[in-house]
Motif scaffolding. Sequence first.
Motif, PDB file in Angstrom:
ATOM      1  N   ALA A  24       0.727  -1.329   0.233  1.00 21.14           N
ATOM      2  CA  ALA A  24       0.027   0.013  -0.190  1.00 21.14           C
ATOM      3  C   ALA A  24       0.599   0.917  -0.187  1.00 21.14           C
ATOM      4  O   ALA A  24       1.856   1.545   0.445  1.00 21.14           O
ATOM      5  CB  ALA A  24      -1.175  -0.241   1.569  1.00 21.14           C
ATOM      6  N   ASN A  25       0.310   2.141  -0.791  1.00 25.29           N
ATOM      7  CA  ASN A  25       1.451   3.503  -0.603  1.00 25.29           C
ATOM      8  C   ASN A  25       0.194   4.688   0.044  1.00 25.29           C
ATOM      9  O   ASN A  25      -1.136   4.525  -0.347  1.00 25.29           O
ATOM     10  CB  ASN A  25       1.399   4.340  -2.111  1.00 25.29           C
ATOM     11  N   ASP A  26       0.527   4.561   1.399  1.00 25.80           N
ATOM     12  CA  ASP A  26      -0.394   5.933   1.740  1.00 25.80           C
ATOM     13  C   ASP A  26       0.010   7.454   1.751  1.00 25.80           C
ATOM     14  O   ASP A  26      -0.527   8.461   2.082  1.00 25.80           O
ATOM     15  CB  ASP A  26       0.257   5.748   3.865  1.00 25.80           C
ATOM     16  N   LEU A  27      -0.163   7.587   0.656  1.00 25.93           N
ATOM     17  CA  LEU A  27       0.314   9.151   0.458  1.00 25.93           C
ATOM     18  C   LEU A  27      -0.864   9.638  -0.519  1.00 25.93           C
ATOM     19  O   LEU A  27      -1.172   8.855  -0.197  1.00 25.93           O
ATOM     20  CB  LEU A  27       1.130   9.625  -1.148  1.00 25.93           C
ATOM     21  N   ASP A  28      -1.181  10.947  -0.002  1.00 27.44           N
ATOM     22  CA  ASP A  28      -2.887  11.195  -0.960  1.00 27.44           C
ATOM     23  C   ASP A  28      -2.800  11.010  -1.914  1.00 27.44           C
ATOM     24  O   ASP A  28      -2.804  12.517  -2.399  1.00 27.44           O
ATOM     25  CB  ASP A  28      -2.925  12.326   0.317  1.00 27.44           C
ATOM     26  N   GLY A  87     -14.472  18.573   7.716  1.00 30.26           N
ATOM     27  CA  GLY A  87     -15.964  19.466   7.020  1.00 30.26           C
ATOM     28  C   GLY A  87     -16.031  18.083   5.446  1.00 30.26           C
ATOM     29  O   GLY A  87     -14.931  17.044   5.545  1.00 30.26           O
ATOM     30  N   CYS A  88     -16.333  19.060   4.370  1.00 29.82           N
ATOM     31  CA  CYS A  88     -15.882  18.514   2.891  1.00 29.82           C
ATOM     32  C   CYS A  88     -14.361  19.352   2.465  1.00 29.82           C
ATOM     33  O   CYS A  88     -14.499  19.955   2.258  1.00 29.82           O
ATOM     34  CB  CYS A  88     -17.289  19.301   2.512  1.00 29.82           C
ATOM     35  N   THR A  89     -13.898  17.520   2.400  1.00 30.15           N
ATOM     36  CA  THR A  89     -12.533  17.762   1.184  1.00 30.15           C
ATOM     37  C   THR A  89     -12.392  17.468   0.664  1.00 30.15           C
ATOM     38  O   THR A  89     -13.503  15.878  -0.144  1.00 30.15           O
ATOM     39  CB  THR A  89     -11.252  17.008   2.591  1.00 30.15           C
ATOM     40  N   THR A  90     -11.591  17.762  -0.441  1.00 30.43           N
ATOM     41  CA  THR A  90     -11.179  17.230  -1.796  1.00 30.43           C
ATOM     42  C   THR A  90      -9.960  17.497  -2.561  1.00 30.43           C
ATOM     43  O   THR A  90      -8.438  17.305  -1.405  1.00 30.43           O
ATOM     44  CB  THR A  90     -12.025  17.720  -2.817  1.00 30.43           C
ATOM     45  N   TYR A  91      -9.393  16.807  -3.430  1.00 29.77           N
ATOM     46  CA  TYR A  91      -7.546  16.275  -3.458  1.00 29.77           C
ATOM     47  C   TYR A  91      -7.343  17.396  -4.141  1.00 29.77           C
ATOM     48  O   TYR A  91      -5.780  18.570  -4.496  1.00 29.77           O
ATOM     49  CB  TYR A  91      -7.355  15.961  -4.651  1.00 29.77           C
ATOM     50  N   ASP A  92      -8.229  18.737  -4.590  1.00 33.64           N
ATOM     51  CA  ASP A  92      -7.724  19.985  -5.292  1.00 33.64           C
ATOM     52  C   ASP A  92      -8.258  20.866  -5.458  1.00 33.64           C
ATOM     53  O   ASP A  92      -9.572  20.900  -4.769  1.00 33.64           O
ATOM     54  CB  ASP A  92      -7.866  19.922  -7.107  1.00 33.64           C
ATOM     55  N   GLU A  93      -6.984  22.032  -4.767  1.00 32.92           N
ATOM     56  CA  GLU A  93      -8.125  23.021  -4.391  1.00 32.92           C
ATOM     57  C   GLU A  93      -8.534  24.313  -5.143  1.00 32.92           C
ATOM     58  O   GLU A  93      -9.401  24.661  -4.907  1.00 32.92           O
ATOM     59  CB  GLU A  93      -6.620  24.274  -3.362  1.00 32.92           C
ATOM     60  N   GLY A 130     -14.447   9.724   7.153  1.00 32.65           N
ATOM     61  CA  GLY A 130     -13.202   9.825   8.163  1.00 32.65           C
ATOM     62  C   GLY A 130     -12.082   9.958   7.452  1.00 32.65           C
ATOM     63  O   GLY A 130     -11.236   9.977   8.286  1.00 32.65           O
ATOM     64  N   LEU A 131     -12.078  11.001   6.361  1.00 29.91           N
ATOM     65  CA  LEU A 131     -10.549  10.547   5.956  1.00 29.91           C
ATOM     66  C   LEU A 131     -10.764  12.256   5.201  1.00 29.91           C
ATOM     67  O   LEU A 131     -11.727  13.389   5.663  1.00 29.91           O
ATOM     68  CB  LEU A 131     -11.290  10.674   3.858  1.00 29.91           C
ATOM     69  N   VAL A 132      -9.832  12.583   5.486  1.00 27.52           N
ATOM     70  CA  VAL A 132      -9.462  14.088   5.453  1.00 27.52           C
ATOM     71  C   VAL A 132      -8.431  14.247   4.497  1.00 27.52           C
ATOM     72  O   VAL A 132      -7.577  13.730   3.839  1.00 27.52           O
ATOM     73  CB  VAL A 132      -8.939  15.201   6.471  1.00 27.52           C
ATOM     74  N   ARG A 133      -8.936  15.385   2.858  1.00 26.01           N
ATOM     75  CA  ARG A 133      -8.126  15.837   1.983  1.00 26.01           C
ATOM     76  C   ARG A 133      -6.987  16.811   1.677  1.00 26.01           C
ATOM     77  O   ARG A 133      -7.557  17.756   2.791  1.00 26.01           O
ATOM     78  CB  ARG A 133      -8.550  15.113   0.444  1.00 26.01           C
ATOM     79  N   PHE A 134      -6.911  17.048   1.198  1.00 26.52           N
ATOM     80  CA  PHE A 134      -5.854  18.351   0.714  1.00 26.52           C
ATOM     81  C   PHE A 134      -6.483  19.556   1.059  1.00 26.52           C
ATOM     82  O   PHE A 134      -5.838  20.525   1.679  1.00 26.52           O
ATOM     83  CB  PHE A 134      -4.438  18.748  -0.596  1.00 26.52           C
ATOM     84  N   ALA A 135      -7.793  19.368  -0.094  1.00 23.48           N
ATOM     85  CA  ALA A 135      -7.805  21.557   0.137  1.00 23.48           C
ATOM     86  C   ALA A 135      -9.742  21.472   0.591  1.00 23.48           C
ATOM     87  O   ALA A 135     -10.457  20.470   0.200  1.00 23.48           O
ATOM     88  CB  ALA A 135      -9.094  21.359  -1.343  1.00 23.48           C
TER      89      ALA A 135
END
Length: 263
Positions: free
Chosen positions: A70-74, A191-197, A223-228
Amino acid sequence: MRRAGHSVYSGAVRKAPRLNAILERVNDARSVDVAELAGTLGVSEATIRRDLQSLSSGGLLVRTHGGAIANDLDAEIPTQIKAVRRQTEKSRIGAAGAALVPDGAVIGMSGGTTTLELARALVARQRIAIVTNALNIGSELIGRAGLHLVVIGGVARPSGEMVGPAAEAMLGNYHLDMAFIGVDGLTAEHGCTTYDEMEAQTDRAFLSQASRAVVLADHSKLGLVRFAQITGVANIHQVVTDRDASPAQLESLRAAGVDVVTV
């Protein structure tokens, strides 16, 4: 536990579902073996090696001798793989989202494989106006009797979503009764997060134009938190997810004042 060499499929699995199955397996087991995958998926070991190399090149796992870990990078999963992940759950979520839409409503829909299922559930409806920034949703709905479709322009992302200042300026021309957005991560705290700002900012524009904000997300996003960050949960009225969602995550969202529907 699946035994090496024992296939749970009736025949060889096509590429996109196969890549999805590999990612699901490495996510669950944290490591995979070429021989086991070949037996499980009904394809040759050479095919599995090519698949693992492709996924490794995309940063979705780490290639090892004889397998992968597994790659744990986002890393954002490509759309063609997302499209076959948890399809049954997404279809149920889309149908439940469509049931929330009254006749005569004006709704906004951001891109995503779950919001695409919402679009498919709305194709036979009447007197609904839909504003979207997703090319695949526009393609699904164009020419459908009873639906008024607006597809906004902007900077094209690999996912087929149009984002950026041009998209946001066009969104400012419309009042939305409801906005449905897809997310890559959702927690009560972040809150709500996604990969791209830039995508996050365009999603916020959908929400700012809407009287009611609804998040469509399968259980894997909770339960996940992404970059933006798109928005905090205080700005979300409802979340529609599937019944495999973590009870603790559901409870935390409800405690934060969000109406949560599981299907």
